[in-house]
Motif scaffolding. Structure first.
Motif, PDB file in Angstrom:
ATOM      1  N   PRO A   1     -21.797   9.005   5.368  1.00 58.16           N
ATOM      2  CA  PRO A   1     -20.918   7.858   5.597  1.00 58.16           C
ATOM      3  C   PRO A   1     -19.524   8.116   5.037  1.00 58.16           C
ATOM      4  CG  PRO A   1     -22.404   7.407   3.775  1.00 58.16           C
ATOM      5  CD  PRO A   1     -22.825   8.730   4.364  1.00 58.16           C
ATOM      6  N   VAL A   2     -18.563   7.400   5.592  1.00 57.64           N
ATOM      7  CA  VAL A   2     -17.162   7.538   5.209  1.00 57.64           C
ATOM      8  C   VAL A   2     -16.640   6.173   4.795  1.00 57.64           C
ATOM      9  CG1 VAL A   2     -14.857   8.065   6.091  1.00 57.64           C
ATOM     10  CG2 VAL A   2     -16.778   9.497   6.725  1.00 57.64           C
ATOM     11  N   ALA A   3     -15.817   6.133   3.750  1.00 61.18           N
ATOM     12  CA  ALA A   3     -15.177   4.896   3.304  1.00 61.18           C
ATOM     13  C   ALA A   3     -13.717   5.184   2.985  1.00 61.18           C
ATOM     14  CB  ALA A   3     -15.889   4.341   2.072  1.00 61.18           C
ATOM     15  N   PRO A   4     -12.848   4.187   3.166  1.00 59.21           N
ATOM     16  CA  PRO A   4     -11.439   4.401   2.810  1.00 59.21           C
ATOM     17  C   PRO A   4     -11.274   4.644   1.312  1.00 59.21           C
ATOM     18  CG  PRO A   4     -11.690   2.459   4.218  1.00 59.21           C
ATOM     19  CD  PRO A   4     -13.072   2.871   3.784  1.00 59.21           C
ATOM     20  N   THR A   5     -10.279   5.434   0.961  1.00 59.94           N
ATOM     21  CA  THR A   5      -9.912   5.586  -0.448  1.00 59.94           C
ATOM     22  C   THR A   5      -9.244   4.290  -0.901  1.00 59.94           C
ATOM     23  OG1 THR A   5      -7.737   6.477   0.097  1.00 59.94           O
ATOM     24  CG2 THR A   5      -9.526   8.073  -0.228  1.00 59.94           C
ATOM     25  N   THR A   6      -9.021   4.161  -2.195  1.00 63.18           N
ATOM     26  CA  THR A   6      -8.284   3.000  -2.691  1.00 63.18           C
ATOM     27  C   THR A   6      -6.805   3.168  -2.388  1.00 63.18           C
ATOM     28  OG1 THR A   6      -7.860   3.969  -4.860  1.00 63.18           O
ATOM     29  CG2 THR A   6      -9.943   2.746  -4.589  1.00 63.18           C
ATOM     30  N   ALA A   7      -6.090   2.048  -2.380  1.00 63.92           N
ATOM     31  CA  ALA A   7      -4.642   2.099  -2.168  1.00 63.92           C
ATOM     32  C   ALA A   7      -3.966   2.910  -3.274  1.00 63.92           C
ATOM     33  CB  ALA A   7      -4.075   0.681  -2.121  1.00 63.92           C
ATOM     34  N   GLU A   8      -4.488   2.806  -4.496  1.00 61.69           N
ATOM     35  CA  GLU A   8      -3.915   3.549  -5.616  1.00 61.69           C
ATOM     36  C   GLU A   8      -4.062   5.057  -5.415  1.00 61.69           C
ATOM     37  OE1 GLU A   8      -4.660  -0.542  -6.613  1.00 61.69           O
ATOM     38  OE2 GLU A   8      -6.106   0.982  -5.959  1.00 61.69           O
ATOM     39  N   GLU A   9      -5.230   5.482  -4.939  1.00 55.25           N
ATOM     40  CA  GLU A   9      -5.434   6.909  -4.661  1.00 55.25           C
ATOM     41  C   GLU A   9      -4.477   7.386  -3.574  1.00 55.25           C
ATOM     42  OE1 GLU A   9      -9.982   8.179  -5.019  1.00 55.25           O
ATOM     43  OE2 GLU A   9      -9.737   6.310  -3.907  1.00 55.25           O
ATOM     44  N   ALA A  10      -4.370   6.586  -2.502  1.00 54.26           N
ATOM     45  CA  ALA A  10      -3.491   6.965  -1.389  1.00 54.26           C
ATOM     46  C   ALA A  10      -2.033   7.025  -1.839  1.00 54.26           C
ATOM     47  CB  ALA A  10      -3.662   5.996  -0.226  1.00 54.26           C
ATOM     48  N   ASP A  11      -1.610   6.047  -2.659  1.00 53.51           N
ATOM     49  CA  ASP A  11      -0.238   6.043  -3.170  1.00 53.51           C
ATOM     50  C   ASP A  11       0.034   7.293  -4.008  1.00 53.51           C
ATOM     51  OD1 ASP A  11       0.391   3.619  -1.977  1.00 53.51           O
ATOM     52  OD2 ASP A  11       0.021   2.439  -3.787  1.00 53.51           O
ATOM     53  N   ALA A  12      -0.919   7.634  -4.874  1.00 51.70           N
ATOM     54  CA  ALA A  12      -0.741   8.797  -5.752  1.00 51.70           C
ATOM     55  C   ALA A  12      -0.633  10.082  -4.940  1.00 51.70           C
ATOM     56  CB  ALA A  12      -1.892   8.891  -6.744  1.00 51.70           C
ATOM     57  N   TYR A  13      -1.509  10.240  -3.936  1.00 51.91           N
ATOM     58  CA  TYR A  13      -1.431  11.463  -3.137  1.00 51.91           C
ATOM     59  C   TYR A  13      -0.151  11.475  -2.292  1.00 51.91           C
ATOM     60  CZ  TYR A  13      -1.886  15.044   0.262  1.00 51.91           C
ATOM     61  OH  TYR A  13      -1.591  16.130   1.043  1.00 51.91           O
ATOM     62  N   PHE A  14       0.179  10.342  -1.663  1.00 50.52           N
ATOM     63  CA  PHE A  14       1.383  10.292  -0.834  1.00 50.52           C
ATOM     64  C   PHE A  14       2.612  10.642  -1.667  1.00 50.52           C
ATOM     65  CE2 PHE A  14       4.907   8.297   1.472  1.00 50.52           C
ATOM     66  CZ  PHE A  14       4.659   8.752   2.758  1.00 50.52           C
ATOM     67  N   GLY A  15       2.655  10.154  -2.901  1.00 51.69           N
ATOM     68  CA  GLY A  15       3.776  10.434  -3.790  1.00 51.69           C
ATOM     69  C   GLY A  15       3.892  11.902  -4.169  1.00 51.69           C
ATOM     70  N   SER A  16       2.777  12.644  -4.064  1.00 53.34           N
ATOM     71  CA  SER A  16       2.795  14.070  -4.417  1.00 53.34           C
ATOM     72  C   SER A  16       3.245  14.963  -3.262  1.00 53.34           C
ATOM     73  CB  SER A  16       1.398  14.517  -4.868  1.00 53.34           C
ATOM     74  OG  SER A  16       0.517  14.645  -3.752  1.00 53.34           O
ATOM     75  N   ARG A  17       3.320  14.406  -2.048  1.00 50.75           N
ATOM     76  CA  ARG A  17       3.711  15.198  -0.879  1.00 50.75           C
ATOM     77  C   ARG A  17       5.214  15.467  -0.901  1.00 50.75           C
ATOM     78  NH1 ARG A  17       2.002  12.814   4.597  1.00 50.75           N
ATOM     79  NH2 ARG A  17       1.164  14.844   5.127  1.00 50.75           N
ATOM     80  N   ASP A  18       5.616  16.540  -0.199  1.00 48.74           N
ATOM     81  CA  ASP A  18       7.056  16.778  -0.134  1.00 48.74           C
ATOM     82  C   ASP A  18       7.711  15.706   0.745  1.00 48.74           C
ATOM     83  OD1 ASP A  18       6.000  19.267   1.943  1.00 48.74           O
ATOM     84  OD2 ASP A  18       7.491  17.865   2.699  1.00 48.74           O
ATOM     85  N   ARG A  19       8.985  15.488   0.497  1.00 51.16           N
ATOM     86  CA  ARG A  19       9.707  14.386   1.151  1.00 51.16           C
ATOM     87  C   ARG A  19       9.663  14.491   2.680  1.00 51.16           C
ATOM     88  NH1 ARG A  19      12.864  10.828  -1.322  1.00 51.16           N
ATOM     89  NH2 ARG A  19      14.333   9.611  -0.097  1.00 51.16           N
ATOM     90  N   GLY A  20       9.752  15.715   3.205  1.00 52.82           N
ATOM     91  CA  GLY A  20       9.700  15.881   4.659  1.00 52.82           C
ATOM     92  C   GLY A  20       8.382  15.407   5.252  1.00 52.82           C
ATOM     93  N   SER A  21       7.288  15.663   4.554  1.00 57.03           N
ATOM     94  CA  SER A  21       5.978  15.200   5.022  1.00 57.03           C
ATOM     95  C   SER A  21       5.868  13.683   4.913  1.00 57.03           C
ATOM     96  CB  SER A  21       4.865  15.870   4.218  1.00 57.03           C
ATOM     97  OG  SER A  21       4.856  17.259   4.456  1.00 57.03           O
ATOM     98  N   GLN A  22       6.479  13.112   3.875  1.00 52.56           N
ATOM     99  CA  GLN A  22       6.475  11.652   3.739  1.00 52.56           C
ATOM    100  C   GLN A  22       7.231  10.997   4.893  1.00 52.56           C
ATOM    101  OE1 GLN A  22       8.242  11.306  -0.157  1.00 52.56           O
ATOM    102  NE2 GLN A  22       6.246  11.243  -1.183  1.00 52.56           N
ATOM    103  N   ILE A  23       8.403  11.549   5.216  1.00 53.81           N
ATOM    104  CA  ILE A  23       9.182  11.022   6.342  1.00 53.81           C
ATOM    105  C   ILE A  23       8.404  11.189   7.644  1.00 53.81           C
ATOM    106  CG2 ILE A  23      11.295  11.345   7.713  1.00 53.81           C
ATOM    107  CD1 ILE A  23      11.810  10.022   4.969  1.00 53.81           C
ATOM    108  N   GLY A  24       7.756  12.350   7.797  1.00 53.85           N
ATOM    109  CA  GLY A  24       6.968  12.600   9.001  1.00 53.85           C
ATOM    110  C   GLY A  24       5.847  11.594   9.195  1.00 53.85           C
ATOM    111  N   ALA A  25       5.250  11.123   8.096  1.00 57.22           N
ATOM    112  CA  ALA A  25       4.179  10.124   8.201  1.00 57.22           C
ATOM    113  C   ALA A  25       4.698   8.810   8.778  1.00 57.22           C
ATOM    114  CB  ALA A  25       3.551   9.888   6.827  1.00 57.22           C
ATOM    115  N   TRP A  26       5.960   8.479   8.488  1.00 51.45           N
ATOM    116  CA  TRP A  26       6.571   7.284   9.078  1.00 51.45           C
ATOM    117  C   TRP A  26       6.969   7.522  10.535  1.00 51.45           C
ATOM    118  CZ3 TRP A  26       6.878   2.423   7.346  1.00 51.45           C
ATOM    119  CH2 TRP A  26       6.681   2.181   5.979  1.00 51.45           C
TER     120      TRP A  26
END
Length: 197
Positions: free
Chosen positions: A94-119
């Motif tokens: 089974p699969v479950a979503p991560t917490t918002a805190e986990e997602a925020d922490a990982y997203f914050g660790s990505r390089d800026r270009g990848s963050q912009i690309g996600a938007w």
């Protein structure tokens, strides 16, 4: 024979560490299989971003095809294939979503270009031209010139909680070694068995 351990995570961690040293490209790459609304399976490559006793984590756009599959049918299968080691590991569960805190922490660790690309990317939807994508990237980059790039609300993670983990090692004359760990629920103890090639 594959050395049996009481906890398959110990064996996974050992094989993963070896893959980090030997794989020429990316040892975190895995095939992720999901099921669509009509029961048709779909598979694609994603990157493992963490694993522990609670499961195996990856991130994606929840509005993508795989995101929609996982939200509607929260079960998946993973396959790691480390060609340099002649090994593979299969996981199902089974699969479950991560917490918002986990997602925020990982997203914050990505390089800026990848963050912009996600938007900028409407992942899995039709793209009229490469120019249209580049224009969207420029627009979102202009919106986030200063400060942190916030995580898009539709971008987050999933955690697969395996009920099955199978370790496969190549053998001469296709007499491969296979060791399967299985449990009826994510909190139950593991049972093991060896399988014919």
């Amino acid at each position: 024979m594959i050395p049996e351990k009481s906890d398959p995570l110990e064996l996974f961690a050992a094989w993963y560490a070896e893959a980090e040293k030997s794989e020429p490209n990316d040892p975190t790459a895995l095939s992720l299989a999901t099921v669509g609304p009509d029961g048709t399976p779909a598979v694609r490559m994603v990157l493992l971003k963490g694993f522990d006793a609670s499961g195996f984590v990856f991130y994606t756009n929840h509005e993508s095809r795989k995101g929609e599959h996982l939200l509607a049918h929260p079960k998946a299968a993973m396959l790691f294939h480390w060609k340099s080691l002649r090994r593979q590991i299969r996981l199902e569960g089974p699969v479950a979503p991560t917490t918002a805190e986990e997602a925020d922490a990982y997203f914050g660790s990505r390089d800026r270009g990848s963050q912009i690309g996600a938007w900028a990317s409407d992942q899995s939807r039709p793209l009229e031209s490469r120019f249209a994508l580049e224009k969207r990237v420029a627009e979102y980059a202009a919106r986030h010139v200063i400060g942190k790039v916030p995580r898009p609300p539709h971008w987050s993670g999933f955690r697969l909680k395996p009920l099955l983990i199978e370790f496969w090692q190549d053998g001469a004359f296709r007499l491969h070694d296979r060791l399967e760990y299985r449990r009826p629920s994510p909190d139950a103890p593991w049972t093991t068995r060896t399988l014919y090639p």
